[in-house]
Write an enzyme that holds these catalytic residues in place. Structure first.
Site, PDB file in Angstrom:
ATOM      1  N   ARG A 267      84.548  23.531  75.945  1.00 23.07           N
ATOM      2  CA  ARG A 267      83.417  24.212  75.305  1.00 23.07           C
ATOM      3  C   ARG A 267      83.337  25.624  75.868  1.00 23.07           C
ATOM      4  NH1 ARG A 267      78.658  23.371  72.517  1.00 23.07           N
ATOM      5  NH2 ARG A 267      76.790  24.462  73.239  1.00 23.07           N
TER       6      ARG A 267
ATOM      7  N   SER B 167      78.267  20.200  71.263  1.00 24.90           N
ATOM      8  CA  SER B 167      79.493  20.314  70.487  1.00 24.90           C
ATOM      9  C   SER B 167      80.642  20.733  71.389  1.00 24.90           C
ATOM     10  CB  SER B 167      79.301  21.338  69.363  1.00 24.90           C
ATOM     11  OG  SER B 167      80.483  21.479  68.607  1.00 24.90           O
TER      12      SER B 167
ATOM     13  N   GLU C  65      85.955  18.627  65.970  1.00 24.97           N
ATOM     14  CA  GLU C  65      84.769  18.633  66.824  1.00 24.97           C
ATOM     15  C   GLU C  65      84.473  17.249  67.396  1.00 24.97           C
ATOM     16  OE1 GLU C  65      80.050  19.941  66.614  1.00 24.97           O
ATOM     17  OE2 GLU C  65      81.271  19.868  64.790  1.00 24.97           O
TER      18      GLU C  65
END
Length: 591
Positions: free
Chosen positions: A471, A501, A538
């Site tokens: 991330r 996410s 994702e």
């Protein structure tokens, strides 16, 4: 914007109430005229309810224009009618209002003479007097008031539209927003909306660019043309930081205002590489299209050499975001170009999170729907290809979150400021609310149910054997100094209150890269076919995911280059690795 799609002047830009286009796209069946249409929303951020109502519209009966054949993006305008031939540019011409209706002068009475002479508007005095003539639609439906202002000294003319909701619109105040004969500036064919103001002092300002010869081969059939008539919508600025009751254009041709939002229409002045965020300021001159063409509706040439290549949404919150111009979303337009006719073949969206996480492009233009079954009950396509799949409400909630609900939901979960009106509209449209004016308790309960459905939809997806995800965060901002301290303290346990996410595929470049280790039994799930942005692979984690900081490798340290080489970085990594200031090694805690 001037509509250049082959329609008569009676179908010029329609005035619509200020509102944001709904997310996604709307494909309609053929109407009574036999024309098919589709609407694509532009990446417009909400702003206290007053934002530009713009979208890309397609009609199968349309001609060529700045968005390719059939497509248009119309702003409000007033024009001279061409239904009886080329305008004469005198009192014999008919005007068409924003809704395409013929305008007629209102009656002159003793109490309300028409026209009148004005030297001021409210508290604003003018350096010259104006002759002001009131008009109204021949067939009344919108109940607005129109005034045609003509300067008694220089002959400059413009229109004021007083809407029934109290909003004042100014059209064609400067030459930049007037479509006129280059050889006779007083022969104005169209007046384009240039500024709007609400009773609360909220403004929208529209900027236009005039056609020129940049990047055009001026030899051959292009030699000797005067191509300066055409106007292209360039910027739409709104969200003035300080309310102002009067129109800015009364006193300045270029308002020096602190705008919070800018929608930019780019005609090739900036790069269109999906991996490289374009700058706010234009870097180059605009590009020339392969199929230039001209219109002669108004008795002079209107030459078009440009295609809109992308639409960009910028926010201007330097104190909060750490930079003057922050790109939050873009719509990339791809064309099938040739010297005969240009067609829009794809529209791709890129969203940029507030923490710097960039979402991958997605193709917005979908394949056509299947043909209807033939009378005999057989279809020309295999039915299984178009079978309708029943989805649970939880998966539908997760799918909508992935497409456009993520920003509102995550801001709500983190306790940040969020667009409450947009949140209510989402809950109402997805049947979590039964009224658009819920009580605080009803709204809170509906949000709780909606978030729980998203989490349940996520948990229903299959587990994966991934052991590392990435991330990218943008933490080097003054407003995030406390957050940066939390993330750079070894042993700290970070609890992300929102959905988190990540990607097992690539680390999107930013000043901070989170290298997150996973243990068996973690609750992260690959969205797969449920994802709206399928290109980014994702992995989403539910709210309140706990992460323990195990080590930090700062840029310049002995181990930085070694660890950086082990990361799978995004495709633009070679150009952007110098932006990485630290790699934070973390571990997701399952309990």
């Amino acid at each position: 914007m001037l509509i250049l799609n082959g329609f008569s002047s009676a179908t010029l830009a329609l005035i619509t109430p200020p509102s944001l286009p709904k997310g996604g796209k709307a494909l309609s069946q053929s109407g009574p005229d036999g024309l098919a249409s589709i609407t694509l929303p532009l990446p417009i951020s909400a702003e206290r309810g007053f934002a530009p109502a713009l979208a890309l519209h397609y009609s199968s009966g349309g001609g060529n224009g700045p968005f390719g054949v059939g497509w248009s993006c119309a702003t409000m305008s007033i024009a001279r009618s061409t239904s009886h031939g080329v305008p004469q540019y005198n009192d014999s011409d008919e005007f068409l209002g924003p809704d395409g209706e013929v305008l007629v002068q209102t009656l002159s009475t003793g109490d309300a003479p028409n026209p009148v002479t004005c030297f001021a508007y409210g508290d604003v005095s003018f350096p010259q007097s104006y002759t002001v003539t009131r008009y109204q639609p021949r067939t009344e439906s919108s109940f607005y008031r129109l005034e045609y202002w003509v300067g008694n000294s220089n002959g400059d003319d413009f229109w004021l539209l007083h809407d029934s909701n109290g909003i004042l619109h100014l059209l064609g105040k400067t030459a930049a927003a007037r479509l006129s004969d280059p050889q006779a500036a007083s022969h104005t064919a169209q007046w384009l909306v240039e500024e709007s103001v609400t009773p609360a002092g909220e403004h929208i300002y529209y900027s236009y660019l005039a056609e020129n010869g940049d990047n055009v081969d001026l030899n051959g059939n292009e030699a000797g043309r005067d191509r300066s008539a055409m106007r292209y919508l360039s910027k739409v600025q709104y969200g003035n930081a300080t309310p102002a009751a009067d129109l800015y254009l009364w006193t300045s041709a270029t308002p020096a205002v602190q705008w919070l939002f800018t929608l930019v229409f780019d005609y090739g002045e900036r790069g269109v590489d999906p991996q490289v965020p374009p700058a706010f300021t234009a870097q180059n001159s605009w590009l020339a299209r392969q199929d230039p063409f001209s219109l002669y509706n108004y008795g002079f040439e209107i030459r078009l050499h440009r295609l809109c290549r992308q639409v960009l949404m910028f926010h201007h919150f330097p104190d909060e975001l750490g930079e003057a111009d922050t790109l939050v979303s873009r719509l990339l337009l791809e064309y099938d170009e040739n010297p005969i006719l240009t067609q829009l073949c794809a529209a791709r969206t890129l969203a940029y999170e507030g923490d710097g996480y960039r979402r991958a492009p997605v193709n917005n233009i979908m394949p056509p729907p299947p043909p209807p079954p033939m009378m005999g009950g057989n279809s020309s396509r295999p039915k299984s290809k178009w079978a309708i799949v029943e989805e649970s409400k939880q998966i539908q909630a997760l799918r909508y979150y992935s497409a456009q609900g993520y920003s509102v939901i995550n801001k709500y979960l983190r306790g940040d400021d969020y667009p409450e009106t947009q949140a209510k509209e989402t809950l109402l449209s997805r049947d979590y609310l039964s009224t658009n004016e819920p009580s605080d308790e009803e709204f809170k309960n509906a949000m709780s149910v909606y978030i729980n459905d998203i989490a349940e939809g996520l948990s229903s997806l299959p587990e994966t054997d991934h052991r590392v995800v990435y991330r990218g965060l943008k933490l080097d901002k003054p407003a995030l100094s406390d957050v940066l301290k939390e993330y750079t303290t070894i042993g700290n346990i970070i609890i992300d209150k929102a959905f988190m996410s990540t990607s097992p595929d690539k680390a999107w470049i930013n000043d901070t890269i989170l290298n997150i280790y996973l243990e068996k039994g973690h609750k992260g799930r690959i969205l797969g076919d449920v994802a709206h942005f399928k290109g980014e692979a994702e992995m989403l984690f539910p709210p309140n995911t706990k992460l323990k900081i195990e080590s930090i490798v700062n840029c310049g340290s002995q181990d930085f280059a070694s660890q950086l080489s082990k990361l799978r970085l995004s495709d633009d990594a070679t150009a952007d690795t110098n932006r990485i200031k630290r790699i934070i090694n973390m571990r997701v805690l399952n309990s």
